[in-house]
Design an enzyme around this catalytic site. Structure first.
Site, mmCIF file in Angstrom:
data_model
loop_
_atom_site.group_PDB
_atom_site.id
_atom_site.type_symbol
_atom_site.label_atom_id
_atom_site.label_comp_id
_atom_site.label_asym_id
_atom_site.label_seq_id
_atom_site.Cartn_x
_atom_site.Cartn_y
_atom_site.Cartn_z
ATOM 1 N N ASP A 1 7.664 2.086 -2.827
ATOM 2 C CA ASP A 1 7.521 0.638 -2.814
ATOM 3 C C ASP A 1 6.029 0.327 -2.710
ATOM 4 O O ASP A 1 5.445 0.375 -1.623
ATOM 5 C CB ASP A 1 8.308 0.029 -1.647
ATOM 6 C CG ASP A 1 8.230 -1.498 -1.649
ATOM 7 O OD1 ASP A 1 7.453 -2.055 -2.451
ATOM 8 O OD2 ASP A 1 8.948 -2.118 -0.833
ATOM 9 N N TYR B 1 9.099 -2.127 5.046
ATOM 10 C CA TYR B 1 9.604 -3.447 4.650
ATOM 11 C C TYR B 1 9.778 -3.473 3.145
ATOM 12 O O TYR B 1 8.876 -3.086 2.404
ATOM 13 C CB TYR B 1 8.639 -4.555 5.083
ATOM 14 C CG TYR B 1 9.133 -5.940 4.725
ATOM 15 C CD1 TYR B 1 10.274 -6.461 5.316
ATOM 16 C CD2 TYR B 1 8.468 -6.707 3.782
ATOM 17 C CE1 TYR B 1 10.742 -7.731 4.971
ATOM 18 C CE2 TYR B 1 8.932 -7.982 3.436
ATOM 19 C CZ TYR B 1 10.068 -8.483 4.041
ATOM 20 O OH TYR B 1 10.533 -9.731 3.706
ATOM 21 N N LYS C 1 3.301 -8.739 -5.526
ATOM 22 C CA LYS C 1 1.996 -9.208 -5.033
ATOM 23 C C LYS C 1 0.890 -9.184 -6.102
ATOM 24 O O LYS C 1 0.904 -10.009 -6.996
ATOM 25 C CB LYS C 1 1.641 -8.448 -3.753
ATOM 26 C CG LYS C 1 2.727 -8.728 -2.684
ATOM 27 C CD LYS C 1 2.413 -8.413 -1.267
ATOM 28 C CE LYS C 1 3.512 -9.019 -0.392
ATOM 29 N NZ LYS C 1 4.238 -8.092 0.426
HETATM 30 C C1 LIG Z 1 5.913 -8.163 0.468
HETATM 31 C C2 LIG Z 1 6.694 -6.935 0.301
HETATM 32 C C3 LIG Z 1 7.978 -6.941 -0.271
HETATM 33 C C4 LIG Z 1 8.694 -8.222 -0.604
HETATM 34 O O1 LIG Z 1 8.062 -8.936 -1.598
HETATM 35 P P1 LIG Z 1 8.399 -10.494 -1.747
HETATM 36 O O2 LIG Z 1 7.638 -10.909 -2.969
HETATM 37 O O3 LIG Z 1 7.928 -11.146 -0.489
HETATM 38 O O4 LIG Z 1 9.857 -10.622 -1.921
HETATM 39 C C5 LIG Z 1 8.597 -5.740 -0.525
HETATM 40 N N1 LIG Z 1 8.001 -4.580 -0.205
HETATM 41 C C6 LIG Z 1 6.787 -4.524 0.360
HETATM 42 C C7 LIG Z 1 6.171 -3.207 0.669
HETATM 43 C C8 LIG Z 1 6.099 -5.703 0.655
HETATM 44 O O5 LIG Z 1 4.928 -5.647 1.260
#
Ligand SMILES: *Cc1c(COP(=O)(O)O)cnc(C)c1O
Length: 448
Positions: free
Chosen positions: A235, A143, A264
């Site tokens: 990521d 994701y 985050k």
């Molecule tokens: C939460 C998340 C995102 C997206 O971040 P947002 O601040 O919700 O846009 C992207 N990559 C990973 C791995 C995530 O867990």
């Protein structure tokens, strides 16, 4: 438990917001989610006064729990009251950038943005701009936020948008492959090697039940991207400053990506994202380079203060020992409970991340003494190895409906707030205690 106030609030919300929520997963709880009134340490209290042990922790950002240390609180309040933002640089952006560059060896330069989604959008554009290539390889079940280039399913030969509103022609530049599958990556590079701008992956699949990489997988990705002049992008929006402490997951795995996306935790509970990496690549962002990137709120002083004070607090205190220790106790306790009561289930996670995946098949109960005892590590010698989920398809095959319809609600009734479905991960914070762990294990024992 009484939920009258939450029901009334959701009724109002449904009239004015799609699904009553501002982020889809929040409505996964049926018939309606509870509304939170406030946090307290490792707990939240809902609109009807019910108290829960909170293992969701904002879906990742809240490393320190709900009670912010005085230094974090003071940093936020100071920067809010001096005037919220300016449209011109402030010192605190430099402070946080220096902190990240000092602690994450692969990051020489960094650009702050406002969400993880924005970070991956910009990282993909940067990789394409830097390499002059089009294709991005992503993992099924990985994701990267709500963005066009990565909301893509299907397979490498037939990628297709996984959301309405994305043209098929966009999806054709994205190549989805199964995680942990070296052959699939080799095939993709054989077919498209000279048009692959980057492989974009979470170091650990953190939004799909938690899937650990097999030994050597990231080294393999590093090598094959180097051989083809493609970039490797980690990521680390979830794993950054959570797995591997201040060095992030890349330090734990000993693999150096070209670019890393953050989000985050790096914003200490406020909206944030960032793209860091090799200076010669990051310099391709405007104004030094020709890859356009900008944001009114980027480097927002309140967010920068919350992030910096959070990370400085973690550096100066026993934060990672605390959260990783409790995470270890949880995963070991869950492994024992599962071996006893639901031997086909798989306990996953590392450091302060955990989940139980309701896998349908497992080895004989007798052999479980030799299993990975604090979360699945994909060890070929583990008796679960032939059964543990190695990619998104394996997690999807689990008893996801039991998790959602039966298990989540019964845990909630015991005062345990778990993430909204089988796929989202759960997090330990500095606000959690040994008692929270014990109480949670007792609830799992009852409900599983
Ligand atoms: C939460 C998340 C995102 C997206 O971040 P947002 O601040 O919700 O846009 C992207 N990559 C990973 C791995 C995530 O867990």
């Amino acid at each position: 438990m009484n939920h009258d106030n939450s029901r009334t609030l959701y009724d109002r919300a449904l009239s004015v917001m799609p699904g009553g929520v501002n982020s889809a997963v929040r409505a996964a709880i049926e018939p309606y989610p509870f509304f939170v009134r406030r946090g307290a340490g490792g707990h939240v209290v809902d609109a009807d006064g019910n108290r829960y042990i909170d293992w969701v922790m904002g879906l990742g950002p809240l490393l320190l729990g709900h009670d912010l240390p005085e230094s974090v609180r003071a940093g936020i309040q100071r920067n809010a009251s001096e005037g919220p933002m300016y449209g011109t640089p402030t010192e605190i952006e430099v402070d946080l950038a220096e902190f990240v560059v000092r602690h994450v060896p692969s990051v020489e330069k960094i650009r702050f943005v406002n969400s993880g989604t924005e970070a991956t959008v910009s990282a993909v554009r940067l990789a394409r701009g830097y390499t002059g290539r089009n294709k991005i390889v992503v993992m099924h079940g990985g994701y990267h936020g709500a963005q066009e280039s990565t909301l893509v399913g299907g397979d490498a030969e037939n990628p297709s948008p996984s959301s309405a509103g994305i043209p098929q022609s966009f999806a054709e530049h994205t190549v989805p492959v199964p995680f942990n599958d070296e052959d699939a990556i080799r095939d993709v590079f054989d077919a498209h090697g000279d048009d692959i701008a980057a492989v974009l992956t979470e170091p650990i699949l953190g939004n799909y039940g938690i899937v650990h990489p097999e030994e050597g997988y990231h080294e393999f990705l590093r090598q094959i991207t180097d051989e083809h002049g493609s970039l490797l992008i980690f990521d680390e929006v979830i794993t950054g400053f959570r797995v591997g402490g201040l060095g992030c997951a890349q330090s734990e795995f000993g693999v150096t990506p070209d670019l890393t996306t953050f989000g985050k935790i790096i914003g200490g509970g406020f909206p944030v994202g960032a793209i860091g990496g090799r200076a010669d690549i990051v310099e391709h962002f405007a104004p030094t380079g020709d890859v356009f990137q900008a944001g009114t709120f980027s480097g927002h002083p309140v967010t920068m203060a919350a992030g910096l004070e959070t990370l400085q607090f973690a550096a100066a205190n026993d934060v990672y020992d605390h959260v990783n220790g409790l995470g270890d106790r949880l995963r070991r306790g869950l492994s024992d409970i599962v071996a006893d009561q639901a031997p086909s289930y798989t306990v996953t996670g590392t450091d302060s991340m955990f989940k139980v995946i309701f896998t349908r098949d497992g080895p004989g109960k007798e052999s479980l003494e030799e299993q990975c005892d604090a979360g699945c590590r994909q060890h070929p010698t583990c008796p679960r190895y032939d059964y543990c989920p190695k990619n998104a398809a394996d997690v999807k095959d689990a008893e996801t409906e039991r998790w959602r319809r039966i298990f989540w609600g019964e845990m909630k009734d015991q005062g345990i707030f778990l993430s909204q479905n089988q796929f989202e991960c759960q997090f330990v914070s500095y606000g959690h205690t040994d008692d929270d762990v014990e109480e949670t294990l007792e609830a799992y024992k009852d409900v599983l």
